[in-house]
Design an enzyme around this catalytic site. Structure first.
Site, PDB file in Angstrom:
ATOM      1  N   LYS A  82      32.805  32.374  52.888  1.00 33.61           N
ATOM      2  CA  LYS A  82      33.345  33.640  52.395  1.00 33.61           C
ATOM      3  C   LYS A  82      33.302  34.676  53.504  1.00 33.61           C
ATOM      4  O   LYS A  82      32.249  34.917  54.112  1.00 33.61           O
ATOM      5  CB  LYS A  82      32.498  34.087  51.197  1.00 33.61           C
ATOM      6  CG  LYS A  82      33.288  34.758  50.103  1.00 33.61           C
ATOM      7  CD  LYS A  82      32.420  34.908  48.868  1.00 33.61           C
ATOM      8  CE  LYS A  82      33.047  35.873  47.888  1.00 33.61           C
ATOM      9  NZ  LYS A  82      32.142  36.183  46.782  1.00 33.61           N
TER      10      LYS A  82
HETATM   11  O1  G3P Z   1      31.752  37.825  43.896  1.00 35.76           O
HETATM   12  C1  G3P Z   1      32.339  39.046  44.058  1.00 35.76           C
HETATM   13  C2  G3P Z   1      32.627  39.847  42.828  1.00 35.76           C
HETATM   14  O2  G3P Z   1      32.987  39.061  41.765  1.00 35.76           O
HETATM   15  C3  G3P Z   1      31.767  41.028  42.586  1.00 35.76           C
HETATM   16  O3  G3P Z   1      31.941  41.619  41.329  1.00 35.76           O
HETATM   17  O4  G3P Z   1      31.181  43.086  39.511  1.00 35.76           O
HETATM   18  O5  G3P Z   1      30.117  43.287  41.781  1.00 35.76           O
HETATM   19  O6  G3P Z   1      32.439  44.070  41.388  1.00 35.76           O
HETATM   20  P1  G3P Z   1      31.381  43.105  41.001  1.00 35.76           P
END
Ligand code: G3P
Length: 212
Positions: A82
């Protein structure tokens, strides 16, 4: 559509492994898991689930990200490196792709970042829809734009809907044709639930027990 679990929690991965095609992690999730040995954690996740496991670099320079990406890819054949959608992250994506290493370009907030990720051979690009909604933008519109751009030009890069906050994000991503989605465990848990299923089962059980 591939369904990934957005977590670094081994218990959650064990619990949902029959329903998921892999796992996505990020530095915040890895930190939250409390694991001291990140590479060990990724190895454990790869052994728990079959399918791609996204492991994110934390270096900030081209050389650092390249070396770290190569190291992560050696942990297990399922590792998907990633990388951020930045000038250097995209250059590293191009270099790793040329070596046959799969990549997930994260923190994508615009169609132009997604287009460049596809040009650099990314396996997945992760638009963060919830974070766009949070600032008053339309996260789903970005999914639509990326799916269209990749379709029109025949790019193999998959749109991986990320930063998913609710079931509408899941349903709309599926309808629009995102190739993949990653959900936190609490959203995946909601996908199974419907009050009418619960109520219907209660009625069936009651009627069955009361049969003459
Ligand atoms: O893995 C990355 C992503 O899904 C993060 O989500 O909820 O932290 O914006 P969030």
């Amino acid at each position: 559509m591939e369904i990934f679990l957005d977590t670094a929690d081994i218990d959650d991965i064990e619990l949902y492994k029959d329903f998921i095609d892999g796992v996505t992690t990020n530095p915040s999730l890895a930190a939250k898991s409390g694991a001291k040995d990140f590479e060990g954690l990724i190895k454990k996740i790869c052994k728990t689930v079959s399918g791609p496991v996204s492991a994110e670099v934390v270096s900030e320079t081209y050389d650092g990200m390249l070396a770290e990406g190569k190291r992560l890819a050696k942990i297990h054949s399922a590792v998907c490196v990633k990388l951020p959608c930045t000038f250097d992250g995209l250059r590293v994506c191009k270099a790793l792709s040329a070596d046959g290493i799969s990549t997930n370009l994260t923190l994508c907030f615009s169609p132009t970042q997604g287009l460049l990720a596809a040009k650099c051979g990314a396996t997945y690009v992760s638009p963060f829809i919830g974070r766009l909604d949070d600032i008053g933008h339309d996260g789903m519109a970005l999914i639509e734009e990326l799916v269209d751009v990749f379709d029109v030009h025949g790019y193999e890069t998959k749109v991986l809907a990320a930063s998913v906050r609710n079931l509408q994000h899941v349903i709309q991503s599926a309808m629009i044709g995102a190739g993949a989605i990653t959900m936190p465990p609490k959203i995946l848990a909601q996908c199974f639930d419907h009050p009418l299923t619960t109520k219907g089962l209660e009625i069936f059980a009651k009627d069955w027990k009361g049969r003459k």
